[in-house]
Design a protein around this motif. Sequence first.
Motif, PDB file in Angstrom:
ATOM      1  N   MET A 283     -11.644  25.561 -36.022  1.00 44.68           N
ATOM      2  CA  MET A 283     -10.289  25.602 -35.057  1.00 44.68           C
ATOM      3  C   MET A 283     -10.553  26.381 -33.958  1.00 44.68           C
ATOM      4  SD  MET A 283      -6.568  26.437 -36.666  1.00 44.68           S
ATOM      5  CE  MET A 283      -5.080  25.954 -35.823  1.00 44.68           C
ATOM      6  N   ARG A 284     -10.103  26.276 -32.871  1.00 49.61           N
ATOM      7  CA  ARG A 284     -10.225  26.920 -31.594  1.00 49.61           C
ATOM      8  C   ARG A 284      -9.138  28.221 -31.834  1.00 49.61           C
ATOM      9  NH1 ARG A 284     -12.435  25.587 -27.349  1.00 49.61           N
ATOM     10  NH2 ARG A 284     -13.302  23.531 -27.091  1.00 49.61           N
ATOM     11  N   PHE A 285      -9.358  29.352 -31.166  1.00 47.71           N
ATOM     12  CA  PHE A 285      -8.832  30.605 -31.386  1.00 47.71           C
ATOM     13  C   PHE A 285      -7.560  30.534 -30.349  1.00 47.71           C
ATOM     14  CE2 PHE A 285     -12.825  33.302 -32.104  1.00 47.71           C
ATOM     15  CZ  PHE A 285     -12.913  33.229 -33.277  1.00 47.71           C
ATOM     16  N   THR A 286      -7.721  29.648 -29.436  1.00 49.47           N
ATOM     17  CA  THR A 286      -6.531  29.564 -28.424  1.00 49.47           C
ATOM     18  C   THR A 286      -5.541  28.648 -29.076  1.00 49.47           C
ATOM     19  OG1 THR A 286      -7.579  27.678 -27.302  1.00 49.47           O
ATOM     20  CG2 THR A 286      -7.735  29.916 -26.347  1.00 49.47           C
ATOM     21  N   SER A 287      -5.844  27.796 -29.931  1.00 57.21           N
ATOM     22  CA  SER A 287      -4.783  26.800 -30.629  1.00 57.21           C
ATOM     23  C   SER A 287      -3.937  27.675 -31.783  1.00 57.21           C
ATOM     24  CB  SER A 287      -5.227  25.584 -30.999  1.00 57.21           C
ATOM     25  OG  SER A 287      -6.271  26.017 -32.213  1.00 57.21           O
ATOM     26  N   MET A 288      -4.544  28.730 -32.048  1.00 55.88           N
ATOM     27  CA  MET A 288      -3.983  29.756 -33.234  1.00 55.88           C
ATOM     28  C   MET A 288      -2.603  30.197 -32.964  1.00 55.88           C
ATOM     29  SD  MET A 288      -7.478  31.141 -35.145  1.00 55.88           S
ATOM     30  CE  MET A 288      -8.941  30.144 -35.604  1.00 55.88           C
ATOM     31  N   VAL A 289      -2.300  30.286 -31.636  1.00 56.92           N
ATOM     32  CA  VAL A 289      -1.162  31.144 -31.290  1.00 56.92           C
ATOM     33  C   VAL A 289      -0.057  30.514 -31.799  1.00 56.92           C
ATOM     34  CG1 VAL A 289      -0.932  30.015 -29.099  1.00 56.92           C
ATOM     35  CG2 VAL A 289      -0.072  32.361 -29.062  1.00 56.92           C
ATOM     36  N   LYS A 290      -0.015  29.502 -31.833  1.00 55.10           N
ATOM     37  CA  LYS A 290       1.194  28.545 -32.647  1.00 55.10           C
ATOM     38  C   LYS A 290       1.515  28.976 -33.972  1.00 55.10           C
ATOM     39  CE  LYS A 290      -1.280  24.365 -33.180  1.00 55.10           C
ATOM     40  NZ  LYS A 290      -1.376  23.220 -32.406  1.00 55.10           N
ATOM     41  N   TYR A 291       0.408  29.546 -34.600  1.00 59.83           N
ATOM     42  CA  TYR A 291       0.591  30.013 -36.050  1.00 59.83           C
ATOM     43  C   TYR A 291       1.065  31.456 -35.990  1.00 59.83           C
ATOM     44  CZ  TYR A 291      -1.651  25.519 -36.924  1.00 59.83           C
ATOM     45  OH  TYR A 291      -1.525  24.262 -37.178  1.00 59.83           O
ATOM     46  N   GLN A 292       1.036  32.327 -34.809  1.00 64.63           N
ATOM     47  CA  GLN A 292       1.388  33.657 -34.877  1.00 64.63           C
ATOM     48  C   GLN A 292       2.890  33.700 -35.066  1.00 64.63           C
ATOM     49  OE1 GLN A 292      -1.753  34.363 -31.964  1.00 64.63           O
ATOM     50  NE2 GLN A 292      -1.138  36.493 -32.559  1.00 64.63           N
ATOM     51  N   GLU A 293       3.292  34.783 -35.904  1.00 71.72           N
ATOM     52  CA  GLU A 293       4.849  34.909 -36.221  1.00 71.72           C
ATOM     53  C   GLU A 293       5.218  35.986 -34.916  1.00 71.72           C
ATOM     54  OE1 GLU A 293       7.800  37.628 -39.030  1.00 71.72           O
ATOM     55  OE2 GLU A 293       5.550  37.308 -39.740  1.00 71.72           O
ATOM     56  N   ARG A 294       6.467  35.425 -34.344  1.00 70.96           N
ATOM     57  CA  ARG A 294       6.946  36.197 -33.247  1.00 70.96           C
ATOM     58  C   ARG A 294       7.613  37.268 -34.115  1.00 70.96           C
ATOM     59  NH1 ARG A 294       6.954  35.458 -28.238  1.00 70.96           N
ATOM     60  NH2 ARG A 294       6.201  33.252 -28.269  1.00 70.96           N
ATOM     61  N   ILE A 295       7.564  38.557 -33.152  1.00 75.24           N
ATOM     62  CA  ILE A 295       7.967  39.751 -33.687  1.00 75.24           C
ATOM     63  C   ILE A 295       9.098  40.125 -32.758  1.00 75.24           C
ATOM     64  CG2 ILE A 295       7.723  42.170 -34.343  1.00 75.24           C
ATOM     65  CD1 ILE A 295       6.397  40.267 -36.197  1.00 75.24           C
ATOM     66  N   LYS A 296      10.440  40.348 -33.088  1.00 77.46           N
ATOM     67  CA  LYS A 296      11.262  40.926 -32.107  1.00 77.46           C
ATOM     68  C   LYS A 296      10.904  42.429 -31.936  1.00 77.46           C
ATOM     69  CE  LYS A 296      14.875  37.884 -33.269  1.00 77.46           C
ATOM     70  NZ  LYS A 296      16.044  37.568 -33.711  1.00 77.46           N
ATOM     71  N   ARG A 297      10.930  42.870 -30.701  1.00 81.50           N
ATOM     72  CA  ARG A 297      10.521  44.356 -30.374  1.00 81.50           C
ATOM     73  C   ARG A 297      11.963  45.142 -30.247  1.00 81.50           C
ATOM     74  NH1 ARG A 297       5.618  44.347 -26.358  1.00 81.50           N
ATOM     75  NH2 ARG A 297       4.082  42.897 -27.580  1.00 81.50           N
ATOM     76  N   THR A 298      12.107  46.283 -30.842  1.00 83.14           N
ATOM     77  CA  THR A 298      13.100  47.182 -31.045  1.00 83.14           C
ATOM     78  C   THR A 298      12.972  48.157 -29.690  1.00 83.14           C
ATOM     79  OG1 THR A 298      12.239  48.553 -32.545  1.00 83.14           O
ATOM     80  CG2 THR A 298      13.496  46.797 -33.474  1.00 83.14           C
TER      81      THR A 298
END
Length: 176
Positions: free
Chosen positions: A160-175
């Motif tokens: 699996m391409r590293f660049t396609s893994m971004v869609k599996y990364q959880e988005r974190i809300k910055r405080t």
Amino acid sequence: MSQLDETLPRLGSVETLEHESISHYLGRLRRFKANSLPSAYALGQAAGIGSVTARGEKLYFNPFPTEQELGAIVRLVGLETGRLQAMLPSREITLQPRPIRLCGACYAEVPCHRMAWQHKDIAAVCPHHPLRLLEQCPSCKKPFQIPALWTDGRCHHCEMRFTSMVKYQERIKRTG
């Protein structure tokens, strides 16, 4: 240049990438066609510093490389000392060498491993994107190899391409 420096072998040069970790760079340097060194230890032998390069490829910096050891690598590859030092972790920051972490968004921008991903104090969140860092391939669940072994920007197991893994990364809300 001293007579000793003239007798040292000289490796083919590999351009460094912005934010590249020492592990990723040393792996690319070894695999460069003009060099073709089979192992990190072979690279260390060519530089006359033994296992120092193997520790760097594995992200183990205890003990931290000495100025003489860094100088041997610089002379061997013709790299500026400052560029090599920029790939190393700061002595003030604690690294977590395992698991190997990855931000697919960063990798898409510059295809290399970043030392900042291994900082112990970043709580596994990318310092550049509001995304949780990956510690394993989201497809096959295998841990990532050391960056020195990353050859084509893919998982070593399922490809699996590293660049396609971004869609599996959880988005974190910055405080704040």
